[in-house]
Design a protein around this motif. Structure first.
Motif, PDB file in Angstrom:
ATOM      1  N   ALA A  56       0.850  -1.199   0.000  1.00  0.00           N
ATOM      2  CA  ALA A  56       0.000   0.000   0.000  1.00  0.00           C
ATOM      3  C   ALA A  56       0.876   1.236   0.000  1.00  0.00           C
ATOM      4  O   ALA A  56       1.986   1.234   0.555  1.00  0.00           O
ATOM      5  N   ILE A  57       0.368   2.283  -0.615  1.00  0.00           N
ATOM      6  CA  ILE A  57       1.060   3.567  -0.582  1.00  0.00           C
ATOM      7  C   ILE A  57       0.062   4.662  -0.233  1.00  0.00           C
ATOM      8  O   ILE A  57      -1.137   4.551  -0.513  1.00  0.00           O
ATOM      9  N   GLY A  58       0.562   5.705   0.389  1.00  0.00           N
ATOM     10  CA  GLY A  58      -0.228   6.891   0.671  1.00  0.00           C
ATOM     11  C   GLY A  58       0.355   8.072  -0.070  1.00  0.00           C
ATOM     12  O   GLY A  58       1.577   8.255  -0.088  1.00  0.00           O
ATOM     13  N   ILE A  59      -0.509   8.833  -0.715  1.00  0.00           N
ATOM     14  CA  ILE A  59      -0.059   9.994  -1.486  1.00  0.00           C
ATOM     15  C   ILE A  59      -0.694  11.239  -0.899  1.00  0.00           C
ATOM     16  O   ILE A  59      -1.930  11.329  -0.803  1.00  0.00           O
ATOM     17  N   ASP A  60       0.134  12.182  -0.505  1.00  0.00           N
ATOM     18  CA  ASP A  60      -0.352  13.474  -0.026  1.00  0.00           C
ATOM     19  C   ASP A  60      -0.483  14.399  -1.224  1.00  0.00           C
ATOM     20  O   ASP A  60       0.518  14.860  -1.783  1.00  0.00           O
ATOM     21  N   LEU A  61      -1.713  14.664  -1.642  1.00  0.00           N
ATOM     22  CA  LEU A  61      -1.960  15.457  -2.841  1.00  0.00           C
ATOM     23  C   LEU A  61      -1.674  16.928  -2.591  1.00  0.00           C
ATOM     24  O   LEU A  61      -1.868  17.442  -1.494  1.00  0.00           O
ATOM     25  N   ALA A  62      -1.223  17.605  -3.641  1.00  0.00           N
ATOM     26  CA  ALA A  62      -0.927  19.037  -3.565  1.00  0.00           C
ATOM     27  C   ALA A  62      -1.069  19.621  -4.968  1.00  0.00           C
ATOM     28  O   ALA A  62      -1.540  18.947  -5.892  1.00  0.00           O
ATOM     29  N   LYS A  63      -0.670  20.867  -5.124  1.00  0.00           N
ATOM     30  CA  LYS A  63      -0.756  21.509  -6.435  1.00  0.00           C
ATOM     31  C   LYS A  63       0.424  21.131  -7.322  1.00  0.00           C
ATOM     32  O   LYS A  63       0.262  20.840  -8.502  1.00  0.00           O
ATOM     33  N   SER A  64       1.625  21.138  -6.754  1.00  0.00           N
ATOM     34  CA  SER A  64       2.817  20.950  -7.578  1.00  0.00           C
ATOM     35  C   SER A  64       3.694  19.787  -7.136  1.00  0.00           C
ATOM     36  O   SER A  64       4.255  19.081  -7.969  1.00  0.00           O
TER      37      SER A  64
ATOM     38  N   PHE B  79       4.162  16.278  -4.686  1.00  0.00           N
ATOM     39  CA  PHE B  79       3.421  15.211  -4.023  1.00  0.00           C
ATOM     40  C   PHE B  79       4.381  14.336  -3.216  1.00  0.00           C
ATOM     41  O   PHE B  79       5.450  13.962  -3.718  1.00  0.00           O
ATOM     42  N   SER B  80       3.984  13.995  -1.993  1.00  0.00           N
ATOM     43  CA  SER B  80       4.766  13.098  -1.152  1.00  0.00           C
ATOM     44  C   SER B  80       4.165  11.700  -1.211  1.00  0.00           C
ATOM     45  O   SER B  80       2.939  11.548  -1.140  1.00  0.00           O
ATOM     46  N   ILE B  81       5.024  10.682  -1.344  1.00  0.00           N
ATOM     47  CA  ILE B  81       4.585   9.299  -1.443  1.00  0.00           C
ATOM     48  C   ILE B  81       5.237   8.492  -0.321  1.00  0.00           C
ATOM     49  O   ILE B  81       6.434   8.638  -0.045  1.00  0.00           O
ATOM     50  N   HIS B  82       4.433   7.635   0.307  1.00  0.00           N
ATOM     51  CA  HIS B  82       4.930   6.737   1.352  1.00  0.00           C
ATOM     52  C   HIS B  82       4.353   5.350   1.087  1.00  0.00           C
ATOM     53  O   HIS B  82       3.133   5.182   0.998  1.00  0.00           O
ATOM     54  N   GLY B  83       5.244   4.339   0.936  1.00  0.00           N
ATOM     55  CA  GLY B  83       4.799   2.989   0.655  1.00  0.00           C
ATOM     56  C   GLY B  83       5.323   1.980   1.655  1.00  0.00           C
ATOM     57  O   GLY B  83       6.437   2.130   2.180  1.00  0.00           O
ATOM     58  N   VAL B  84       4.505   0.958   1.942  1.00  0.00           N
ATOM     59  CA  VAL B  84       4.894  -0.087   2.895  1.00  0.00           C
ATOM     60  C   VAL B  84       4.673  -1.450   2.249  1.00  0.00           C
ATOM     61  O   VAL B  84       3.879  -1.602   1.312  1.00  0.00           O
TER      62      VAL B  84
ATOM     63  N   CYS C  58      -1.198  -2.207  -6.356  1.00  0.00           N
ATOM     64  CA  CYS C  58      -1.279  -2.130  -4.894  1.00  0.00           C
ATOM     65  C   CYS C  58      -2.430  -1.221  -4.500  1.00  0.00           C
ATOM     66  O   CYS C  58      -3.156  -0.703  -5.354  1.00  0.00           O
ATOM     67  N   ILE C  59      -2.594  -1.026  -3.207  1.00  0.00           N
ATOM     68  CA  ILE C  59      -3.623  -0.124  -2.685  1.00  0.00           C
ATOM     69  C   ILE C  59      -3.042   1.279  -2.600  1.00  0.00           C
ATOM     70  O   ILE C  59      -1.951   1.478  -2.048  1.00  0.00           O
ATOM     71  N   ILE C  60      -3.761   2.240  -3.142  1.00  0.00           N
ATOM     72  CA  ILE C  60      -3.330   3.641  -3.084  1.00  0.00           C
ATOM     73  C   ILE C  60      -4.344   4.424  -2.280  1.00  0.00           C
ATOM     74  O   ILE C  60      -5.539   4.413  -2.598  1.00  0.00           O
ATOM     75  N   GLY C  61      -3.877   5.090  -1.234  1.00  0.00           N
ATOM     76  CA  GLY C  61      -4.746   5.904  -0.399  1.00  0.00           C
ATOM     77  C   GLY C  61      -4.509   7.384  -0.612  1.00  0.00           C
ATOM     78  O   GLY C  61      -3.368   7.822  -0.797  1.00  0.00           O
ATOM     79  N   MET C  62      -5.602   8.157  -0.608  1.00  0.00           N
ATOM     80  CA  MET C  62      -5.515   9.612  -0.755  1.00  0.00           C
ATOM     81  C   MET C  62      -6.593  10.261   0.092  1.00  0.00           C
ATOM     82  O   MET C  62      -7.640   9.650   0.362  1.00  0.00           O
ATOM     83  N   GLU C  63      -6.348  11.492   0.491  1.00  0.00           N
ATOM     84  CA  GLU C  63      -7.375  12.263   1.186  1.00  0.00           C
ATOM     85  C   GLU C  63      -8.342  12.857   0.165  1.00  0.00           C
ATOM     86  O   GLU C  63      -7.958  13.182  -0.963  1.00  0.00           O
TER      87      GLU C  63
ATOM     88  N   ASP D 239       2.140  13.371   6.545  1.00  0.00           N
ATOM     89  CA  ASP D 239       0.760  13.197   6.072  1.00  0.00           C
ATOM     90  C   ASP D 239       0.650  11.976   5.169  1.00  0.00           C
ATOM     91  O   ASP D 239      -0.309  11.196   5.267  1.00  0.00           O
ATOM     92  N   ALA D 240       1.624  11.790   4.257  1.00  0.00           N
ATOM     93  CA  ALA D 240       1.602  10.632   3.371  1.00  0.00           C
ATOM     94  C   ALA D 240       1.724   9.338   4.170  1.00  0.00           C
ATOM     95  O   ALA D 240       1.061   8.336   3.854  1.00  0.00           O
ATOM     96  N   GLU D 241       2.540   9.341   5.201  1.00  0.00           N
ATOM     97  CA  GLU D 241       2.676   8.155   6.055  1.00  0.00           C
ATOM     98  C   GLU D 241       1.371   7.860   6.789  1.00  0.00           C
ATOM     99  O   GLU D 241       0.954   6.697   6.914  1.00  0.00           O
ATOM    100  N   ALA D 242       0.707   8.905   7.276  1.00  0.00           N
ATOM    101  CA  ALA D 242      -0.565   8.720   7.974  1.00  0.00           C
ATOM    102  C   ALA D 242      -1.636   8.194   7.019  1.00  0.00           C
ATOM    103  O   ALA D 242      -2.447   7.335   7.386  1.00  0.00           O
ATOM    104  N   ILE D 243      -1.643   8.682   5.791  1.00  0.00           N
ATOM    105  CA  ILE D 243      -2.605   8.201   4.793  1.00  0.00           C
ATOM    106  C   ILE D 243      -2.356   6.723   4.509  1.00  0.00           C
ATOM    107  O   ILE D 243      -3.301   5.922   4.416  1.00  0.00           O
ATOM    108  N   CYS D 244      -1.089   6.349   4.388  1.00  0.00           N
ATOM    109  CA  CYS D 244      -0.742   4.954   4.133  1.00  0.00           C
ATOM    110  C   CYS D 244      -1.194   4.056   5.278  1.00  0.00           C
ATOM    111  O   CYS D 244      -1.638   2.923   5.049  1.00  0.00           O
ATOM    112  N   GLU D 245      -1.101   4.551   6.493  1.00  0.00           N
ATOM    113  CA  GLU D 245      -1.539   3.776   7.653  1.00  0.00           C
ATOM    114  C   GLU D 245      -3.060   3.687   7.699  1.00  0.00           C
ATOM    115  O   GLU D 245      -3.632   2.611   7.942  1.00  0.00           O
TER     116      GLU D 245
END
Length: 341
Positions: free
Chosen positions: A6-14, A16-21, A48-53, A93-99
């Protein structure tokens, strides 16, 4: 590198932070990419599973990532905040989304299609035009009050009186003020035409949507409510019960229960404000015309008004209609008056 689960992506304008486990929840990917390289970066990853806010652009990215074979889950930010460690920054934030995306009790937002977002775009533009018109009328009312001229209360009486006030040469309104206020009145009339154009487009869309036509068979549900619901709710099966759907709209009582003592307050007003407002307006219209009717719903409404008052009965009918909407979306049937199971 182990296989990423799984990965978490912190969305933004320009940026993006990615965290995968991996399957053992150990960090295997932690990086920052620019917007124009995000799709290419995600395309390199195994399915894989991709999580976003849930935020601006989330549904667009969800559709693009789904095309690449990933399972995309969008969640509200309130489900992410408890999992954020240390200070708030993009990486954390990306780590928290991944969790949060891998937790079994996290609730996710259904991904909307392009067509659904286009209909919601029409609703938002219409809401903005109504808000601007209200602001202009209030501005005109306030400026006229500076010269001792009081406009009638209400939108329709006020607009009916504006022309006469501006054309009255005996009200001692200075010429400069008269010219400026006339420009405001022209802006209000232009907004009236714009809102009417949006309304006609919504009526046309409602007649083209099968689900919207079924919902409009419910008393108190018109074109605006029906199209908003169909464009917002992709699948009624995302809600386990009709009460869950009503709670999502914000029409159920706020609960504070402890020690076995149940305390219910006013409606929570959470979730979809636009749909909730439309349902309440529709319920008010139904109640205004139920005096001489003898169907089960009208009798129930009249009895409720006597016992609990008009406003509480209005919200109760709106909540009832919300549950009916859920039932019709699930069953794909039409509303039947005095239906007996």
């Amino acid at each position: 590198m182990s296989l990423i689960k799984a990965i978490g992506i912190d969305l933004a304008k320009s940026v993006f932070s990615i965290h995968g486990v991996d399957s053992h929840d150990k960090c295997q990917l932690r990086k920052t990419v620019k917007r124009n390289k995000l799709l290419a970066e995600v395309a390199k990853l195994p399915a894989c599973i991709i999580g976003m806010e849930a935020c601006s652009g989330a549904h667009y990215w969800a559709r693009e990532f789904t095309k690449l074979g990933h399972e995309v889950r969008i969640m509200a930010s309130k489900f992410v905040i408890p999992y954020r460690q240390n200070e708030k920054n993009d990486a954390n934030d990306a780590e928290a989304i991944c969790e949060a995306v891998s937790r079994p009790k996290t609730r996710f937002v259904t991904i909307k299609s392009d067509e659904q977002q286009a209909v919601l775009c029409l609703h938002r533009i219409r809401q903005g035009a109504i808000k601007d018109r209200t602001a202009l009328i209030n501005r005109l009312r306030g400026l006229l009050a500076e010269f001792g001229i009081v406009m009638p209360k209400g939108r329709y009486p006020a607009q009916h009186a504006i022309s006469g006030i501006l054309e009255d040469g005996e009200n001692n309104l200075p010429m400069l003020a008269r010219e400026l206020l006339s420009d405001l009145w022209q802006d209000i009339k232009a907004l009236n035409q714009q809102i009417l154009k949006h309304d006609r487009k919504l009526y046309q869309l409602a007649n083209q949507m099968n689900a919207a036509r079924r919902l409009m068979t419910i008393p108190g549900v018109g074109e605006i409510t029906a199209t908003a619901v169909v464009a917002t709710v992709s699948d009624a099966k995302d809600f386990d019960t009709s009460r869950a759907f009503s709670a999502w709209i914000g029409l159920v009582p706020r609960q504070y229960t402890t020690g076995g003592q149940v305390k219910l307050g006013r409606i929570s007003k959470r979730g979809e404000k636009h749909i909730r407002t439309s349902l309440i307006h529709g319920a008010r219209a139904v109640m205004a015309n139920c005096k001489n009717k003898t169907d089960r719903t009208s009798l129930w409404v009249k009895d409720l008004i006597e016992r609990r008052g008009f406003k509480r009965a209005t919200v109760a009918l709106a909540a009832k209609n919300a549950r009916l909407i859920w039932a019709l979306l699930r069953s794909k049937n039409e509303y039947q008056i005095d239906y007996v199971k």
